[in-house]
Design an enzyme around this catalytic site. Structure first.
Site, PDB file in Angstrom:
ATOM      1  CB  CYS A  92      -0.945  -0.107   1.191  1.00 12.66           C
ATOM      2  SG  CYS A  92      -2.088  -1.242   1.060  1.00 12.66           S
TER       3      CYS A  92
ATOM      4  CG  HIS B  97      -3.143   3.516   1.643  1.00  5.74           C
ATOM      5  ND1 HIS B  97      -3.509   2.949   0.526  1.00  5.74           N
ATOM      6  CD2 HIS B  97      -3.211   2.437   2.604  1.00  5.74           C
ATOM      7  CE1 HIS B  97      -3.988   1.689   0.533  1.00  5.74           C
ATOM      8  NE2 HIS B  97      -3.736   1.561   1.793  1.00  5.74           N
TER       9      HIS B  97
ATOM     10  CG  ASN C 195      -6.493  -0.862   0.392  1.00  4.87           C
ATOM     11  OD1 ASN C 195      -5.872  -0.481  -0.101  1.00  4.87           O
ATOM     12  ND2 ASN C 195      -6.212  -1.574   1.575  1.00  4.87           N
TER      13      ASN C 195
HETATM   14  O1  UT7 Z   1      -4.027  -1.298   3.233  1.00  8.22           O
HETATM   15  C1  UT7 Z   1      -3.186  -1.422   4.163  1.00  8.22           C
HETATM   16  C2  UT7 Z   1      -3.214  -2.547   5.162  1.00  8.22           C
HETATM   17  N1  UT7 Z   1      -4.530  -2.882   5.544  1.00  8.22           N
HETATM   18  C3  UT7 Z   1      -5.327  -2.228   6.422  1.00  8.22           C
HETATM   19  O2  UT7 Z   1      -4.870  -1.114   6.805  1.00  8.22           O
HETATM   20  C4  UT7 Z   1      -6.337  -2.884   6.915  1.00  8.22           C
HETATM   21  C5  UT7 Z   1      -6.490  -2.590   8.438  1.00  8.22           C
HETATM   22  N2  UT7 Z   1      -7.564  -3.393   9.155  1.00  8.22           N
HETATM   23  C6  UT7 Z   1      -8.851  -3.229   9.011  1.00  8.22           C
HETATM   24  O3  UT7 Z   1      -9.083  -2.255   8.314  1.00  8.22           O
HETATM   25  C7  UT7 Z   1      -9.830  -3.751   9.801  1.00  8.22           C
HETATM   26  O4  UT7 Z   1      -9.128  -4.709  10.643  1.00  8.22           O
HETATM   27  C8  UT7 Z   1     -10.696  -4.741   8.927  1.00  8.22           C
HETATM   28  C9  UT7 Z   1     -11.881  -3.843   8.173  1.00  8.22           C
HETATM   29  C10 UT7 Z   1     -10.101  -5.534   7.957  1.00  8.22           C
HETATM   30  C11 UT7 Z   1     -11.562  -5.642   9.781  1.00  8.22           C
HETATM   31  O5  UT7 Z   1     -12.115  -4.663  10.626  1.00  8.22           O
HETATM   32  P1  UT7 Z   1     -12.176  -5.015  12.307  1.00  8.22           P
HETATM   33  O6  UT7 Z   1     -12.883  -3.891  13.063  1.00  8.22           O
HETATM   34  O7  UT7 Z   1     -10.741  -5.101  12.685  1.00  8.22           O
HETATM   35  O8  UT7 Z   1     -12.871  -6.550  12.524  1.00  8.22           O
HETATM   36  P2  UT7 Z   1     -12.309  -7.855  13.268  1.00  8.22           P
HETATM   37  O9  UT7 Z   1     -11.397  -8.568  12.227  1.00  8.22           O
HETATM   38  O10 UT7 Z   1     -11.824  -7.301  14.643  1.00  8.22           O
HETATM   39  O11 UT7 Z   1     -13.761  -8.454  13.506  1.00  8.22           O
HETATM   40  C12 UT7 Z   1     -14.644  -7.935  14.301  1.00  8.22           C
HETATM   41  C13 UT7 Z   1     -15.889  -8.943  14.142  1.00  8.22           C
HETATM   42  C14 UT7 Z   1     -15.572 -10.465  14.283  1.00  8.22           C
HETATM   43  O12 UT7 Z   1     -16.760 -11.002  14.796  1.00  8.22           O
HETATM   44  P3  UT7 Z   1     -16.668 -11.344  16.488  1.00  8.22           P
HETATM   45  O13 UT7 Z   1     -15.440 -12.156  16.610  1.00  8.22           O
HETATM   46  O14 UT7 Z   1     -16.448  -9.872  16.907  1.00  8.22           O
HETATM   47  O15 UT7 Z   1     -18.084 -12.032  16.800  1.00  8.22           O
HETATM   48  C15 UT7 Z   1     -15.594 -10.872  12.775  1.00  8.22           C
HETATM   49  O16 UT7 Z   1     -15.566 -12.268  12.625  1.00  8.22           O
HETATM   50  O17 UT7 Z   1     -16.390  -8.614  12.989  1.00  8.22           O
HETATM   51  C16 UT7 Z   1     -16.677 -10.040  12.110  1.00  8.22           C
HETATM   52  N3  UT7 Z   1     -16.369  -9.740  10.778  1.00  8.22           N
HETATM   53  C17 UT7 Z   1     -17.172  -9.389   9.832  1.00  8.22           C
HETATM   54  N4  UT7 Z   1     -18.595  -9.351  10.102  1.00  8.22           N
HETATM   55  C18 UT7 Z   1     -19.410  -8.982   9.015  1.00  8.22           C
HETATM   56  C19 UT7 Z   1     -15.263  -9.788  10.056  1.00  8.22           C
HETATM   57  N5  UT7 Z   1     -15.448  -9.411   8.820  1.00  8.22           N
HETATM   58  C20 UT7 Z   1     -16.701  -9.298   8.500  1.00  8.22           C
HETATM   59  C21 UT7 Z   1     -17.523  -8.671   7.458  1.00  8.22           C
HETATM   60  N6  UT7 Z   1     -18.981  -8.814   7.735  1.00  8.22           N
HETATM   61  N7  UT7 Z   1     -16.986  -8.630   6.433  1.00  8.22           N
END
Ligand code: UT7
Length: 330
Positions: free
Chosen positions: A115, A255, A285
């Protein structure tokens, strides 16, 4: 003698026509528009079709840049491409773009910084101008993320899209162009965001493909945690190093990985939202393409003399910021 800087004198962007909306993703994985919108800010992304590869999008960018600048692609000296989704392992997309765009007198190469690909490439391209060695350098950020995303992994597939953007750099002696940069990397972050298979560490086998190890792996939470602090810190650092107050900064070009990361960066810099370029809702992204795609969409609003800060964070980890003084009114 005045110092020669590398000024952006033209730019262009290109996104594929096909739209992949949150509603489309709801049919593919267990997700919903509300979750994606509140957690990331993304509503839709563009996805390639008909076998479009990185060089096809990049060639459109070169052609657009030259047309807008009123020059022939034959006048271009170098094409530097930030990408992690090049057409092939080799030849490079930079090599292919020269041929496809008619930049037949240029040499081209790729640079992989995920990125941060565009800011790494822009920093590199600027050196060719500052050294006096080349007069017309095109820097492109392009990624076709749909070719390496696992569309069964709901936590990762919802953030990525495809696109390309780029800029033309030319010498400037009025103090406009790339003024300063801070580039960083820390490979202890590699296990959180990586495409494991396909390189020399883990060559492709039937087994690792069956295990989906050739797709992007992202452990979102640690990546998010690092991105929020590091992108904000490095943006504040470049302001401090150049005695820039929040009033002095006309635009932040961040970004586009997650709206919450962008907000943390602009808050740290003391910027109001009207000074922050955000188009994540439309394109998601696009990895190396996010920053030039923002510049492309905001081009008409940019004024000669504007102080602009670019900032990125991504896989590697890689991150950095750049201070640019804008060189033209469109
Ligand atoms: O491009 C440069 C590098 N990348 C980034 O900068 C990305 C950085 N990370 C992020 O933007 C975020 O971590 C994500 C958008 C990828 C994920 O968001 P998050 O708030 O960190 O979610 P999480 O992985 O901590 O998951 C929270 C909950 C989980 O459920 P439980 O365990 O709390 O019941 C996941 O299973 O959300 C659930 N979940 C979803 N639910 C609905 C994860 N993905 C989804 C989804 N739809 N697509």
């Amino acid at each position: 003698m005045k110092k020669v800087t590398a000024a952006i004198t033209s730019l262009h962007g290109y996104v594929p026509e096909k739209v992949l909306s949150n509603a489309d993703l709801e049919k593919m994985v267990d997700t919903n528009d509300e979750w994606i919108t509140t957690r990331t800010g993304i509503k839709e992304r563009r996805i390639v079709s008909d076998g479009q590869a990185a060089s096809d999008l990049g060639a459109e960018v070169v052609k657009g840049i030259c047309q807008k600048r009123g020059i022939s692609p034959e006048e271009i000296d170098v094409v530097v491409v930030g990408t992690i989704t090049s057409d092939y392992k080799f030849p490079s997309a930079g090599n292919l773009i020269c041929e496809k765009s008619g930049a037949i007198n240029a040499w081209g190469f790729d640079l992989a910084a995920a990125c941060s690909g565009f800011i790494y490439a822009l920093t590199t391209g600027a050196q060719f101008i500052e050294s006096g060695r080349h007069q017309k350098v095109i820097v492109i950020g392009v990624d076709i993320m749909s070719t390496i995303v696992d569309y069964t992994d709901r936590a990762t597939c919802i953030i990525f899209g495809d696109g390309a953007g780029g800029v033309l750099l030319e010498p400037n002696s009025d103090g406009e162009g790339v003024i300063d940069y801070i580039m960083k990397n820390d490979a202890t972050g590699k296990d959180h965001l990586i495409q494991k298979v396909g390189g020399s560490a883990e060559p492709i086998t039937i087994d690792n493909i069956q295990e989906n190890r050739h797709f992007i792996f992202q452990d979102g939470r640690p990546v998010f945690k690092h991105a929020v602090t590091k992108m904000a810190d490095v943006s504040a650092e470049i302001m401090e190093n150049n005695d820039l107050s929040s009033e002095d900064v006309a635009w932040l070009v961040p970004h586009q990985a997650n709206l919450r990361i962008i907000d943390a960066t602009s808050n740290r810099m003391g910027l109001t939202n009207d000074k922050v370029m955000i188009n994540i809702e439309k394109y998601g992204n696009t990895t190396a393409a996010t920053i030039p795609l923002c510049l492309w969409e905001w081009e008409e609003k940019l004024k000669k003399g504007d102080n602009i800060v670019l900032a990125a964070f991504g896989g590697g980890f890689t991150w950095g910021s750049m201070y640019i003084k804008w060189a033209y009114n469109s």
